[in-house]
Design a protein around this motif. Structure first.
Motif, PDB file in Angstrom:
ATOM      1  N   MET A  99      17.704 -26.380   3.375  1.00 41.64           N
ATOM      2  CA  MET A  99      18.190 -26.959   2.128  1.00 41.64           C
ATOM      3  C   MET A  99      19.635 -27.392   2.336  1.00 41.64           C
ATOM      4  SD  MET A  99      18.718 -23.692  -0.422  1.00 41.64           S
ATOM      5  CE  MET A  99      19.208 -24.813  -1.746  1.00 41.64           C
ATOM      6  N   SER A 100      20.152 -28.195   1.454  1.00 42.36           N
ATOM      7  CA  SER A 100      21.487 -28.746   1.637  1.00 42.36           C
ATOM      8  C   SER A 100      22.381 -28.391   0.461  1.00 42.36           C
ATOM      9  CB  SER A 100      21.411 -30.260   1.802  1.00 42.36           C
ATOM     10  OG  SER A 100      20.836 -30.841   0.647  1.00 42.36           O
ATOM     11  N   LYS A 101      23.687 -28.528   0.685  1.00 41.19           N
ATOM     12  CA  LYS A 101      24.655 -28.379  -0.386  1.00 41.19           C
ATOM     13  C   LYS A 101      24.952 -29.757  -0.974  1.00 41.19           C
ATOM     14  CE  LYS A 101      26.969 -24.407   1.789  1.00 41.19           C
ATOM     15  NZ  LYS A 101      28.251 -23.918   2.328  1.00 41.19           N
ATOM     16  N   PRO A 102      25.312 -29.844  -2.259  1.00 37.59           N
ATOM     17  CA  PRO A 102      25.511 -28.738  -3.199  1.00 37.59           C
ATOM     18  C   PRO A 102      24.199 -28.050  -3.548  1.00 37.59           C
ATOM     19  CG  PRO A 102      25.645 -30.824  -4.342  1.00 37.59           C
ATOM     20  CD  PRO A 102      25.601 -31.152  -2.897  1.00 37.59           C
ATOM     21  N   LEU A 103      24.290 -26.761  -3.852  1.00 42.37           N
ATOM     22  CA  LEU A 103      23.097 -25.954  -4.056  1.00 42.37           C
ATOM     23  C   LEU A 103      22.336 -26.364  -5.309  1.00 42.37           C
ATOM     24  CD1 LEU A 103      24.345 -22.356  -3.219  1.00 42.37           C
ATOM     25  CD2 LEU A 103      23.043 -23.907  -1.779  1.00 42.37           C
ATOM     26  N   ASN A 104      21.026 -26.386  -5.179  1.00 42.58           N
ATOM     27  CA  ASN A 104      20.124 -26.538  -6.316  1.00 42.58           C
ATOM     28  C   ASN A 104      19.383 -25.207  -6.448  1.00 42.58           C
ATOM     29  OD1 ASN A 104      17.590 -26.962  -7.743  1.00 42.58           O
ATOM     30  ND2 ASN A 104      18.060 -29.152  -7.631  1.00 42.58           N
ATOM     31  N   LEU A 105      19.658 -24.462  -7.517  1.00 34.80           N
ATOM     32  CA  LEU A 105      19.112 -23.107  -7.638  1.00 34.80           C
ATOM     33  C   LEU A 105      17.589 -23.116  -7.769  1.00 34.80           C
ATOM     34  CD1 LEU A 105      21.786 -21.383  -9.904  1.00 34.80           C
ATOM     35  CD2 LEU A 105      21.540 -21.311  -7.411  1.00 34.80           C
ATOM     36  N   ASP A 106      17.028 -24.154  -8.396  1.00 37.29           N
ATOM     37  CA  ASP A 106      15.567 -24.243  -8.472  1.00 37.29           C
ATOM     38  C   ASP A 106      14.977 -24.385  -7.074  1.00 37.29           C
ATOM     39  OD1 ASP A 106      15.505 -24.040 -11.214  1.00 37.29           O
ATOM     40  OD2 ASP A 106      15.580 -26.206 -11.539  1.00 37.29           O
ATOM     41  N   GLU A 107      15.632 -25.213  -6.249  1.00 37.35           N
ATOM     42  CA  GLU A 107      15.173 -25.380  -4.867  1.00 37.35           C
ATOM     43  C   GLU A 107      15.323 -24.079  -4.087  1.00 37.35           C
ATOM     44  OE1 GLU A 107      16.037 -28.164  -0.917  1.00 37.35           O
ATOM     45  OE2 GLU A 107      17.389 -28.228  -2.637  1.00 37.35           O
ATOM     46  N   LEU A 108      16.418 -23.380  -4.326  1.00 39.54           N
ATOM     47  CA  LEU A 108      16.637 -22.098  -3.661  1.00 39.54           C
ATOM     48  C   LEU A 108      15.535 -21.113  -4.003  1.00 39.54           C
ATOM     49  CD1 LEU A 108      18.388 -20.121  -2.005  1.00 39.54           C
ATOM     50  CD2 LEU A 108      19.641 -19.627  -4.108  1.00 39.54           C
ATOM     51  N   GLU A 109      15.205 -21.028  -5.287  1.00 39.73           N
ATOM     52  CA  GLU A 109      14.149 -20.111  -5.719  1.00 39.73           C
ATOM     53  C   GLU A 109      12.820 -20.473  -5.063  1.00 39.73           C
ATOM     54  OE1 GLU A 109      12.203 -18.379  -9.873  1.00 39.73           O
ATOM     55  OE2 GLU A 109      13.336 -20.253  -9.885  1.00 39.73           O
ATOM     56  N   SER A 110      12.520 -21.773  -5.014  1.00 42.67           N
ATOM     57  CA  SER A 110      11.273 -22.225  -4.405  1.00 42.67           C
ATOM     58  C   SER A 110      11.225 -21.870  -2.919  1.00 42.67           C
ATOM     59  CB  SER A 110      11.124 -23.735  -4.594  1.00 42.67           C
ATOM     60  OG  SER A 110       9.980 -24.216  -3.930  1.00 42.67           O
ATOM     61  N   LEU A 111      12.340 -22.056  -2.214  1.00 40.33           N
ATOM     62  CA  LEU A 111      12.366 -21.771  -0.782  1.00 40.33           C
ATOM     63  C   LEU A 111      12.234 -20.277  -0.500  1.00 40.33           C
ATOM     64  CD1 LEU A 111      15.077 -24.283   0.466  1.00 40.33           C
ATOM     65  CD2 LEU A 111      12.622 -24.368   0.855  1.00 40.33           C
ATOM     66  N   VAL A 112      12.836 -19.463  -1.356  1.00 41.31           N
ATOM     67  CA  VAL A 112      12.686 -18.016  -1.191  1.00 41.31           C
ATOM     68  C   VAL A 112      11.225 -17.624  -1.388  1.00 41.31           C
ATOM     69  CG1 VAL A 112      13.280 -15.771  -2.167  1.00 41.31           C
ATOM     70  CG2 VAL A 112      15.066 -17.453  -1.776  1.00 41.31           C
ATOM     71  N   MET A 113      10.571 -18.243  -2.355  1.00 47.73           N
ATOM     72  CA  MET A 113       9.148 -17.973  -2.562  1.00 47.73           C
ATOM     73  C   MET A 113       8.334 -18.375  -1.332  1.00 47.73           C
ATOM     74  SD  MET A 113       8.691 -19.260  -6.521  1.00 47.73           S
ATOM     75  CE  MET A 113       6.914 -19.136  -6.442  1.00 47.73           C
TER      76      MET A 113
END
Length: 465
Positions: A99-113
């Motif tokens: 993933m890239s910055k600036p952070l997208n928290l929805d994308e972060l949550e999806s990637l953790v899943m």
């Protein structure tokens, strides 16, 4: 309170580190930070950490061999700096998520899943995976008593080479059960060869099963290996065996008895060591009675009979199946659907599922594609599921009545009571939503949202704003 697991954050930028930590703590994870000058991979091993979130440049600077190390430890979630694509190519590994910055928290949550799903898949590849209380060989999922008994039976059956007959409705997972038997058997390092007896034309199925020699019929331009030969030392799965024609039933019976067959057009027999697993969505006993299936073949096939229960008889497995499908489709399609609301789960648990697990899987895939992100609510479901939403196992309790002996569905009772109050308020106000909201001590927008969510309405001629 149990957490979702531990995540290790390796990030030198304080703002990014604090943001990611706060967000993931809120989601229910434990967070560990890298200590200065520590060996991060020692920390991962010591604390049994499965997911690492790291600044790519920072991690590459302190551990040049981090890719090799990461492959031995955990899924690695990399945060890439602004416009920095220099390391994308060498990161094309299964356990690396970008993933890239600036952070997208929805994308972060999806990637953790997705990383969690990767962990689950890897753990299912281990020998202990077959003993997971909810899964069997990373394929069959369930925690109901019917499924636990099925898991136990499959594990016992796998130890032998006896012929197995799996029966159940379409979509219940008969092939998954057959694959689980193969995976748990001593033949797991050999081929699992499936063939659908109903999907191949009658004039070709014999050649598909036994192969043919060159010139044996028009179009036979070369020798062909059949499914039996492909499955030698392994497992042959004969799906929809109830549709096999009588003449082929005789030849199959001979193979089961003699362990040898003749390719079409050949006069030489070939020995074969194959375990047969057959399946049918038809009642073979009834076909035997109607003389549409050979009785001697039926008994040869059903040395060990297994019945897969339909989904409506194991409703408690529906939330577990939904969770598994949601995680998989979120990962495959890179979407971020967070889950199903309680009302939505109640509706789906009350539905009869004529298409069984396959229908549920298709529905979850459709919802993930259309929803993209957020929570699945009743309004997202197709109409045919909403029309069944009042079907529950136990009745709701009308005011003033005795508590029913068979019990009650509390969620349904509360929802019915709320629906009745809303409709009564609308009737009293002649369908005026603003006045009805005042009577219910609600905001007008809240009432409108409830009406949409519950699919409630008076007759159109009574509705006003």
């Amino acid at each position: 309170m149990d957490t979702l697991g531990t995540i290790f954050i390796v990030e030198d930028d304080r703002k990014t580190r604090d943001l990611v930590s706060a967000f993931l703590k809120y989601q229910g994870y434990d967070i560990v930070h890298a200590a200065p000058s520590s060996n991060i991979f020692d920390t991962i091993r010591e604390k049994h950490i499965g997911i690492v979130i790291a600044n790519l440049k920072f991690l590459a600077g302190i551990a040049p061999d981090f890719m090799e190390q990461a492959k031995k430890t955990a899924p690695l979630l990399v945060l890439i700096g602004y416009g920095d694509n220099t390391h994308i190519s060498p990161l094309s590994e299964d356990n690396v998520f970008l993933m890239s910055k600036p952070l997208n928290l929805d994308e972060l949550e999806s990637l953790v899943m997705r990383a969690r799903e990767f962990q689950t898949m890897k753990s299912q590849d281990t020998p202990d995976a077959a003993h997971h209380p909810h899964k069997l060989c990373s394929s069959i999922i369930g925690k109901s008593s019917r499924m636990v008994a099925l898991f136990e039976l499959i594990e016992k059956v796998a130890e032998s080479s006896a012929t197995v007959l799996i029966q159940g409705e379409s979509g219940t997972g008969k092939e998954l059960a057959a694959r689980a038997i193969h995976q748990l058997s001593s033949r797991s390092d050999r081929n699992f060869v499936p063939i659908n007896c109903a999907a191949i034309p009658e004039d070709l199925i014999e050649s598909e099963l036994f192969g043919h020699v060159k010139g044996s019929f028009t179009g036979a331009y070369a020798n062909r290996v059949g499914r039996f030969e492909m499955a030698d030392k392994g497992t042959l799965f004969l799906d929809e065996i109830g549709d096999m024609k009588a003449n082929l039933q005789v030849k199959l019976l001979r193979v089961l008895q003699s362990k040898e067959f003749e390719p079409v057009g050949s006069t030489k027999s070939q020995k074969v060591d194959v375990r047969i697993i057959a399946a049918s969505n038809k009642k073979l006993e009834a076909l035997v009675e109607s003389q549409d299936f050979r009785e001697d073949l039926f008994y040869r096939l059903s040395v060990i009979p297994i019945t897969i229960p339909p989904l409506r008889e194991r409703r408690e497995d529906i939330p577990l199946l939904i969770e598994s499908f949601l995680s998989r489709f979120n990962s495959e399609k890179r979407h971020a659907v967070t889950g199903f609301s309680r009302d939505t789960l109640d509706i789906l648990c009350a539905y009869d599922w004529p298409g069984n697990v396959r229908e549920l899987e298709n529905l979850v895939e459709r919802l993930v594609i259309l929803k993209d992100s957020g929570l699945i609510v009743p309004g997202d479901l197709p109409d045919k599921y909403l029309s069944r939403k009042t079907q529950v196992k136990a009745p709701a309790l009308p005011p003033g009545d005795e508590f029913p002996e068979i019990g009650i569905c509390l969620n349904s009772a509360l929802e019915e009571f709320e629906n009745r109050l809303i409709l009564q308020a609308l009737e009293r106000t002649g369908g005026n939503k603003k006045e009805a909201a005042i009577l219910l001590n609600l905001k007008r927008t809240t009432l409108i949202e409830k009406l949409k969510k519950k699919n409630l309405a008076l007759g159109r001629e009574h509705e006003t704003l």
